[in-house]
Motif scaffolding. Structure first.
Motif, short mmCIF file in Angstrom:
data_model
loop_
_atom_site.label_atom_id
_atom_site.label_comp_id
_atom_site.label_asym_id
_atom_site.label_seq_id
_atom_site.Cartn_x
_atom_site.Cartn_y
_atom_site.Cartn_z
N LEU A 242 -18.41 -34.77 43.30
CA LEU A 242 -17.31 -35.56 42.76
C LEU A 242 -16.03 -34.76 42.48
CD1 LEU A 242 -19.09 -38.13 40.39
CD2 LEU A 242 -18.15 -38.49 42.69
N PRO A 243 -16.14 -33.48 42.00
CA PRO A 243 -14.88 -32.72 41.84
C PRO A 243 -14.10 -32.59 43.14
CG PRO A 243 -16.66 -31.67 40.64
CD PRO A 243 -17.29 -32.75 41.46
N ALA A 244 -14.80 -32.39 44.25
CA ALA A 244 -14.11 -32.31 45.54
C ALA A 244 -13.48 -33.66 45.89
CB ALA A 244 -15.09 -31.88 46.64
N TYR A 245 -14.19 -34.73 45.63
CA TYR A 245 -13.66 -36.07 45.89
C TYR A 245 -12.37 -36.30 45.09
CZ TYR A 245 -13.66 -41.15 46.65
OH TYR A 245 -13.31 -42.43 47.01
N GLY A 246 -12.42 -35.96 43.80
CA GLY A 246 -11.25 -36.16 42.96
C GLY A 246 -10.07 -35.29 43.37
N THR A 247 -10.36 -34.04 43.75
CA THR A 247 -9.28 -33.15 44.18
C THR A 247 -8.62 -33.66 45.46
OG1 THR A 247 -10.44 -31.25 43.22
CG2 THR A 247 -8.71 -30.78 44.84
N ALA A 248 -9.43 -34.15 46.40
CA ALA A 248 -8.88 -34.68 47.65
C ALA A 248 -8.05 -35.93 47.41
CB ALA A 248 -10.00 -34.96 48.63
N LEU A 249 -8.43 -36.72 46.41
CA LEU A 249 -7.61 -37.90 46.07
C LEU A 249 -6.21 -37.48 45.66
CD1 LEU A 249 -9.92 -40.32 44.05
CD2 LEU A 249 -8.96 -40.68 46.32
N GLY A 250 -6.12 -36.34 44.97
CA GLY A 250 -4.82 -35.87 44.51
C GLY A 250 -4.02 -35.14 45.57
N THR A 251 -4.71 -34.41 46.47
CA THR A 251 -3.99 -33.59 47.45
C THR A 251 -3.81 -34.27 48.79
OG1 THR A 251 -6.01 -32.54 48.29
CG2 THR A 251 -4.92 -31.49 46.41
N ALA A 252 -4.69 -35.23 49.12
CA ALA A 252 -4.70 -35.87 50.45
C ALA A 252 -4.82 -34.84 51.55
CB ALA A 252 -3.44 -36.72 50.66
N SER A 253 -5.51 -33.73 51.27
CA SER A 253 -5.64 -32.65 52.26
C SER A 253 -7.02 -32.03 52.18
CB SER A 253 -4.57 -31.58 52.01
OG SER A 253 -4.86 -30.41 52.75
N SER A 254 -7.75 -32.04 53.30
CA SER A 254 -9.05 -31.38 53.34
C SER A 254 -8.90 -29.88 53.17
CB SER A 254 -9.75 -31.69 54.67
OG SER A 254 -10.00 -33.06 54.81
N ALA A 255 -7.85 -29.32 53.78
CA ALA A 255 -7.65 -27.87 53.72
C ALA A 255 -7.38 -27.41 52.29
CB ALA A 255 -6.50 -27.46 54.63
N ALA A 256 -6.54 -28.17 51.58
CA ALA A 256 -6.20 -27.77 50.21
C ALA A 256 -7.39 -27.89 49.27
CB ALA A 256 -5.04 -28.62 49.69
#
Length: 415
Positions: A242-256
């Motif tokens: 879930l932390p990865a899911y939440g971070t991707a929601l904010g960055t819209a970037s798989s790389a970031a």
């Protein structure tokens, strides 16, 4: 470049463009509106010209770079990621065929100008911009050169393709992306003055909710499969991601999101050697969430526009889209830019339909990206089950096996 700031800024500009396009459609004079329609025609022509170049420039070094990885597990991981992406598209298409006749019953999409009074919202002029090569030619040439470079270790040619990639991404970041909001503004202005605005927004609202829900369903299926193969508790593993899911929601970037994804994957018991290899690789090539969105939105337009697309053509589109989506992580705004040529050449989309796809995709771009990176955790569990003994373990704080791969595979324009 701050990817989070870039992604949020693009989304904000697209939302503003949609609002302004709708508002201006109520009072803008026809003569002024036709200026924006003229721009849309020119920009659409340029996209048709540039996208084959984009595909060639991004896919060629990506394939060549993949060939320099960790042997058979590179090929296996790539095959698993591609299979996951394709299955996502096929599932989305199956859902679309089963659900849309009821969900979108009575909805019709007409973004053209054929039924508007003579001369209304037609461009002042058009300019033909034929592409330097067909999309299929670009794909075949990219694969042939990429595989050959990986086999022959052609470093000078590989470096040249990397420079071409940087040049192309400069065009994307400095020219195409800044003009996307204006393109979408013109499309919604056209819809509003066309009288098709309300029906289109209502229909796409339904599809947006369906697409978001389907990405979550597919995540559960991915982790159920990973749990069955590895003996891991799938719900616990999904919760750990879930932390990865939440971070991707904010960055819209798989790389970031790679650092957060890596930590979450390690917390699920994946060996550091496997996590360092799988996470950065899948950040580039595993796009199941993005595929889900693109397929659902594309076939919503097909259904509402009354277009004739056979099952064979639809399946072929999904397989081709899975290949072209390799370029998606390097393109700000998501995989829809890499899919533009396929939407036009295979499904027969017009420029306004492509603009609708871009607007709809960007509106929920973060949800697709979040599904992509969370699904990487399921792939890491599977690869860890079978490959752990083949990849050397690294000490904590040591050199990350995936760092070099990330650096090699990440196109210019990412931060």
């Amino acid at each position: 470049m701050d990817i989070k700031r870039m992604a949020s800024s693009l989304l904000a500009r697209v939302i503003m463009a949609i609002i302004l396009g709708i508002a201006c459609s109520f009072f803008l004079p026809e003569a002024l509106a036709r200026i924006f329609i003229t721009f849309n025609g020119l920009f659409s022509q340029f996209l048709g010209f540039f996208v084959p170049v984009l595909i060639f420039a991004l896919i060629t070094p990506a394939i060549a770079g993949l060939g320099r990885g960790a042997g058979k597990w590179l090929a296996i991981t790539t095959a698993v990621a591609y299979a996951s992406t394709i299955l996502s598209g096929l599932l989305a298409y199956g859902v679309a065929r089963g659900v849309y006749p009821r969900l979108l019953s009575g909805e019709r999409l007409d973004t053209g100008v054929s039924d508007i009074e003579a001369g209304a919202l037609s461009p002042y002029f058009t300019v033909e911009m034929p592409p330097p090569m067909e999309l299929m030619s670009a794909l075949l040439l990219a694969f042939c050169l990429g595989v050959a470079m990986a086999t022959m270790k052609a470093d000078r040619l590989y470096n040249a393709t990397r420079e071409l990639e940087q040049i192309v991404m400069k065009v994307v970041g400095s020219f195409i992306v800044p003009l996307l909001p204006l393109f979408i503004f013109g499309m919604f202005l056209n819809l509003g003055m066309n009288g098709n605005l309300v029906d289109t927004l209502v229909a796409f609202g339904k599809v947006l909710v369906l697409a978001t829900a389907m990405t979550l369903v597919y995540l559960i299926l991915q982790f159920l499969l990973a749990g069955a193969l590895t003996g891991t508790n799938p719900l616990r593993a999904l919760r750990t991601m879930l932390p990865a899911y939440g971070t991707a929601l904010g960055t819209a970037s798989s790389a970031a999101t790679i650092p957060v994804t890596y930590r979450a994957v390690r917390s699920n018991g994946v060996a550091s050697s496997v996590a360092g290899f799988v996470v950065p690789l899948c950040a580039m090539i595993h796009l199941a969430g993005s595929m889900m969105k693109l397929t659902l939105f594309a076939f919503a337009i097909v259904y509402m526009a009354g277009m004739d697309v056979s099952v064979g053509l639809a399946v072929g589109f999904i397989f081709m889209l899975g290949i072209t989506m390799i370029a998606a992580p390097g393109v700000p705004g998501g995989g829809v830019m890499a899919a533009v040529a396929l939407l036009s050449s295979m499904l027969g989309f017009g420029e306004d339909q492509v603009a609708l796809m871009i607007a709809a995709y960007i509106a929920i771009d973060s949800f697709g990206t979040a599904a992509n990176v969370t699904g990487d955790g399921a792939i890491a569990l599977i690869i860890n089950k079978f490959a752990r003994g083949d990849l050397p373990e690294r000490e904590p704080g040591g050199e990350d096996l995936g760092a070099g791969l990330t650096e090699a595979a990440e196109p210019a324009g990412r931060a």
